[in-house]
Each structure stands twice: as structure tokens, then as C-alpha cells.
Design a protein around this motif. Structure first.
Motif, PDB file in Angstrom:
ATOM      1  N   SER A 134       1.092  -0.379  -0.411  1.00 22.14           N
ATOM      2  CA  SER A 134      -0.364  -0.522  -0.253  1.00 22.14           C
ATOM      3  C   SER A 134      -0.941  -0.638   1.098  1.00 22.14           C
ATOM      4  O   SER A 134      -0.309  -0.515   1.941  1.00 22.14           O
ATOM      5  CB  SER A 134      -0.468  -1.895  -1.144  1.00 22.14           C
ATOM      6  OG  SER A 134      -1.846  -2.311  -1.517  1.00 22.14           O
ATOM      7  N   ARG A 135      -2.319  -0.994   1.104  1.00 24.35           N
ATOM      8  CA  ARG A 135      -2.763  -0.970   2.218  1.00 24.35           C
ATOM      9  C   ARG A 135      -2.519  -2.429   2.805  1.00 24.35           C
ATOM     10  O   ARG A 135      -2.409  -3.084   2.239  1.00 24.35           O
ATOM     11  CB  ARG A 135      -4.385  -1.005   2.325  1.00 24.35           C
ATOM     12  CG  ARG A 135      -5.023   0.381   1.953  1.00 24.35           C
ATOM     13  CD  ARG A 135      -6.434   0.460   1.705  1.00 24.35           C
ATOM     14  NE  ARG A 135      -7.175  -0.931   1.668  1.00 24.35           N
ATOM     15  CZ  ARG A 135      -7.853  -1.545   2.876  1.00 24.35           C
ATOM     16  NH1 ARG A 135      -7.835  -0.984   3.781  1.00 24.35           N
ATOM     17  NH2 ARG A 135      -8.506  -2.876   2.523  1.00 24.35           N
ATOM     18  N   TYR A 136      -2.341  -2.444   4.337  1.00 24.11           N
ATOM     19  CA  TYR A 136      -1.860  -3.683   4.946  1.00 24.11           C
ATOM     20  C   TYR A 136      -2.713  -5.057   4.503  1.00 24.11           C
ATOM     21  O   TYR A 136      -2.306  -6.106   4.356  1.00 24.11           O
ATOM     22  CB  TYR A 136      -2.010  -3.503   6.391  1.00 24.11           C
ATOM     23  CG  TYR A 136      -1.366  -4.659   7.118  1.00 24.11           C
ATOM     24  CD1 TYR A 136      -0.276  -4.950   7.518  1.00 24.11           C
ATOM     25  CD2 TYR A 136      -2.590  -5.650   7.856  1.00 24.11           C
ATOM     26  CE1 TYR A 136       0.111  -6.113   8.153  1.00 24.11           C
ATOM     27  CE2 TYR A 136      -2.244  -6.571   8.432  1.00 24.11           C
ATOM     28  CZ  TYR A 136      -0.808  -7.008   8.719  1.00 24.11           C
ATOM     29  OH  TYR A 136      -0.684  -7.978   9.479  1.00 24.11           O
ATOM     30  N   ASP A 195      -4.197  -5.396   1.848  1.00 20.21           N
ATOM     31  CA  ASP A 195      -4.029  -5.929   0.342  1.00 20.21           C
ATOM     32  C   ASP A 195      -3.039  -7.152   0.465  1.00 20.21           C
ATOM     33  O   ASP A 195      -2.994  -7.746  -0.758  1.00 20.21           O
ATOM     34  CB  ASP A 195      -3.690  -4.746  -0.297  1.00 20.21           C
ATOM     35  CG  ASP A 195      -4.741  -3.714  -0.430  1.00 20.21           C
ATOM     36  OD1 ASP A 195      -6.107  -3.944  -0.395  1.00 20.21           O
ATOM     37  OD2 ASP A 195      -4.463  -2.501  -0.852  1.00 20.21           O
ATOM     38  N   PHE A 196      -2.527  -7.221   1.093  1.00 22.33           N
ATOM     39  CA  PHE A 196      -1.236  -8.203   1.077  1.00 22.33           C
ATOM     40  C   PHE A 196      -1.644  -9.879   1.550  1.00 22.33           C
ATOM     41  O   PHE A 196      -2.194  -9.642   2.785  1.00 22.33           O
ATOM     42  CB  PHE A 196       0.018  -7.976   1.929  1.00 22.33           C
ATOM     43  CG  PHE A 196       0.743  -6.853   1.613  1.00 22.33           C
ATOM     44  CD1 PHE A 196       1.698  -7.100   0.422  1.00 22.33           C
ATOM     45  CD2 PHE A 196       0.513  -5.491   2.194  1.00 22.33           C
ATOM     46  CE1 PHE A 196       2.487  -5.789  -0.006  1.00 22.33           C
ATOM     47  CE2 PHE A 196       1.091  -4.427   1.561  1.00 22.33           C
ATOM     48  CZ  PHE A 196       2.352  -4.590   0.510  1.00 22.33           C
ATOM     49  N   PRO A 197      -1.848 -10.573   0.712  1.00 24.63           N
ATOM     50  CA  PRO A 197      -2.036 -11.985   1.209  1.00 24.63           C
ATOM     51  C   PRO A 197      -1.195 -12.624   1.919  1.00 24.63           C
ATOM     52  O   PRO A 197       0.139 -12.531   1.876  1.00 24.63           O
ATOM     53  CB  PRO A 197      -2.106 -12.759  -0.234  1.00 24.63           C
ATOM     54  CG  PRO A 197      -1.387 -12.071  -1.095  1.00 24.63           C
ATOM     55  CD  PRO A 197      -1.348 -10.653  -0.616  1.00 24.63           C
ATOM     56  N   VAL A 198      -1.469 -13.498   3.112  1.00 23.04           N
ATOM     57  CA  VAL A 198      -0.596 -14.146   3.704  1.00 23.04           C
ATOM     58  C   VAL A 198       0.014 -15.316   3.144  1.00 23.04           C
ATOM     59  O   VAL A 198      -0.397 -16.003   2.405  1.00 23.04           O
ATOM     60  CB  VAL A 198      -1.475 -14.952   5.133  1.00 23.04           C
ATOM     61  CG1 VAL A 198      -0.428 -15.745   5.803  1.00 23.04           C
ATOM     62  CG2 VAL A 198      -1.807 -13.893   5.848  1.00 23.04           C
ATOM     63  N   GLY A 199       1.774 -15.090   3.017  1.00 19.69           N
ATOM     64  CA  GLY A 199       2.277 -16.344   2.610  1.00 19.69           C
ATOM     65  C   GLY A 199       2.320 -16.301   1.027  1.00 19.69           C
ATOM     66  O   GLY A 199       3.252 -17.122   0.534  1.00 19.69           O
ATOM     67  N   GLN A 259      -1.376   1.357   6.202  1.00 16.14           N
ATOM     68  CA  GLN A 259      -0.292   1.639   5.002  1.00 16.14           C
ATOM     69  C   GLN A 259       0.880   0.936   5.322  1.00 16.14           C
ATOM     70  O   GLN A 259       1.241   0.943   6.341  1.00 16.14           O
ATOM     71  CB  GLN A 259      -0.148   2.910   4.616  1.00 16.14           C
ATOM     72  CG  GLN A 259      -1.562   3.681   4.522  1.00 16.14           C
ATOM     73  CD  GLN A 259      -2.137   2.994   3.291  1.00 16.14           C
ATOM     74  OE1 GLN A 259      -1.617   2.714   1.958  1.00 16.14           O
ATOM     75  NE2 GLN A 259      -3.669   3.137   3.314  1.00 16.14           N
ATOM     76  N   VAL A 260       1.499   0.220   4.176  1.00 14.13           N
ATOM     77  CA  VAL A 260       2.799  -0.346   4.117  1.00 14.13           C
ATOM     78  C   VAL A 260       3.706   0.449   3.463  1.00 14.13           C
ATOM     79  O   VAL A 260       3.443   0.661   2.225  1.00 14.13           O
ATOM     80  CB  VAL A 260       2.761  -1.940   3.769  1.00 14.13           C
ATOM     81  CG1 VAL A 260       4.138  -2.503   3.691  1.00 14.13           C
ATOM     82  CG2 VAL A 260       1.631  -2.517   4.516  1.00 14.13           C
ATOM     83  N   TYR A 261       4.890   0.810   4.040  1.00 18.08           N
ATOM     84  CA  TYR A 261       5.851   1.588   3.456  1.00 18.08           C
ATOM     85  C   TYR A 261       7.327   0.647   3.318  1.00 18.08           C
ATOM     86  O   TYR A 261       7.527  -0.134   4.493  1.00 18.08           O
ATOM     87  CB  TYR A 261       6.116   2.923   4.237  1.00 18.08           C
ATOM     88  CG  TYR A 261       4.869   3.788   4.261  1.00 18.08           C
ATOM     89  CD1 TYR A 261       4.750   4.776   3.482  1.00 18.08           C
ATOM     90  CD2 TYR A 261       4.021   3.524   5.389  1.00 18.08           C
ATOM     91  CE1 TYR A 261       3.610   5.736   3.489  1.00 18.08           C
ATOM     92  CE2 TYR A 261       3.080   4.381   5.526  1.00 18.08           C
ATOM     93  CZ  TYR A 261       2.736   5.235   4.543  1.00 18.08           C
ATOM     94  OH  TYR A 261       1.740   5.993   4.566  1.00 18.08           O
ATOM     95  N   ILE A 262       7.899   0.935   2.550  1.00 20.32           N
ATOM     96  CA  ILE A 262       9.548   0.255   2.075  1.00 20.32           C
ATOM     97  C   ILE A 262      10.050   1.558   2.221  1.00 20.32           C
ATOM     98  O   ILE A 262      10.190   2.318   1.565  1.00 20.32           O
ATOM     99  CB  ILE A 262       9.417  -0.649   0.920  1.00 20.32           C
ATOM    100  CG1 ILE A 262      10.531  -1.385   0.999  1.00 20.32           C
ATOM    101  CG2 ILE A 262       9.346   0.335  -0.219  1.00 20.32           C
ATOM    102  CD1 ILE A 262      10.679  -2.656   0.058  1.00 20.32           C
ATOM    103  N   HIS A 263      11.382   1.377   2.642  1.00 16.64           N
ATOM    104  CA  HIS A 263      12.583   2.208   2.920  1.00 16.64           C
ATOM    105  C   HIS A 263      13.628   1.447   1.669  1.00 16.64           C
ATOM    106  O   HIS A 263      14.112   0.565   2.063  1.00 16.64           O
ATOM    107  CB  HIS A 263      13.330   2.476   4.133  1.00 16.64           C
ATOM    108  CG  HIS A 263      12.292   2.774   5.189  1.00 16.64           C
ATOM    109  ND1 HIS A 263      12.349   4.389   5.166  1.00 16.64           N
ATOM    110  CD2 HIS A 263      11.273   2.477   5.586  1.00 16.64           C
ATOM    111  CE1 HIS A 263      11.362   4.505   6.345  1.00 16.64           C
ATOM    112  NE2 HIS A 263      10.730   3.567   6.544  1.00 16.64           N
TER     113      HIS A 263
END
Length: 106
Positions: free
Chosen positions: A11-13, A15-19, A101-105
Motif C-alpha cells: 500500500s501507500r506509506y 495508508d499505514f496508521p501509527v501503532g 509505496q511499501v513493499y514486503i519480501h
């Protein structure tokens, strides 16, 4: 053994809520993603290492640690290790933040 990892866009950076844990299911693995107040993002398998299990995405984040919502185990988001006096480990995943953008491996 195939050790090749696949990069998956989450997702977009912003879009992630803190905590607060955000849950994704990738390759039949449920993953909890957490953004810290420092802006760092970590991803762990959404499964408590406690013998009775539980979802970690509902846990409380403090610093670089997650507290299991059912068993209060303190788990490092960086390496997945349960802190003493408890024992165990959670699978972690490499996360990258590129161009908003945030990516996971995985």
C-alpha cells in the motif's frame, strides 16, 4: 529448497496508521504490518508463538516492541524474538519503503 523471495506491493506509506496492525494475506500466510512512531515499518507473521496462539495484529506497540494481546508477551518487531522471561520467535519479513509505496519480501 527454493529460497527466492517475491516482492509484493502492499500500500501507500501514508495508508499505514501509527501503532495499529494492518493485516495482509499473502501466499496463505497472514501478516501483520506495523508503522512505528519513528516512521519505520515492520512485518511479522500474525500468529503468536504462545502455545495457545492468537492474532498479533491486535497487540499494543511500544517502541520497537509488540505486546501480544492475549498473553502479554513482549516481541521485538525487528527480529521477532520474544523477550525474557518468555521464549519463542515470530517469523519476520523484510519491508521496503520506496517512492511512497511499501513493499514486503516474502
Amino acid at each position: 529448497m527454493n529460497t527466492a523471495q517475491k516482492e509484493v506491493k502492499l500500500s501507500r506509506y501514508d495508508d499505514f496508521p501509527v501503532g495499529i496492525g494492518t493485516v495482509y494475506k499473502i501466499k496463505e500466510i497472514e501478516i501483520a504490518v506495523f508503522k512505528l512512531s519513528t516512521g519505520e515499518i515492520y512485518a511479522i507473521e500474525n500468529k503468536s508463538p504462545h502455545p495457545k496462539g492468537g492474532r498479533l495484529s491486535d497487540g499494543l506497540v511500544s517502541g520497537g516492541y509488540l505486546y501480544c494481546p492475549l498473553h502479554d508477551w513482549k516481541i521485538s518487531l525487528k527480529d521477532g524474538k520474544v523477550q525474557a522471561p518468555d521464549k519463542g520467535e515470530v517469523r519476520t519479513f523484510k519491508v521496503e519503503h520506496l517512492n511512497d509505496q511499501v513493499y514486503i519480501h516474502i
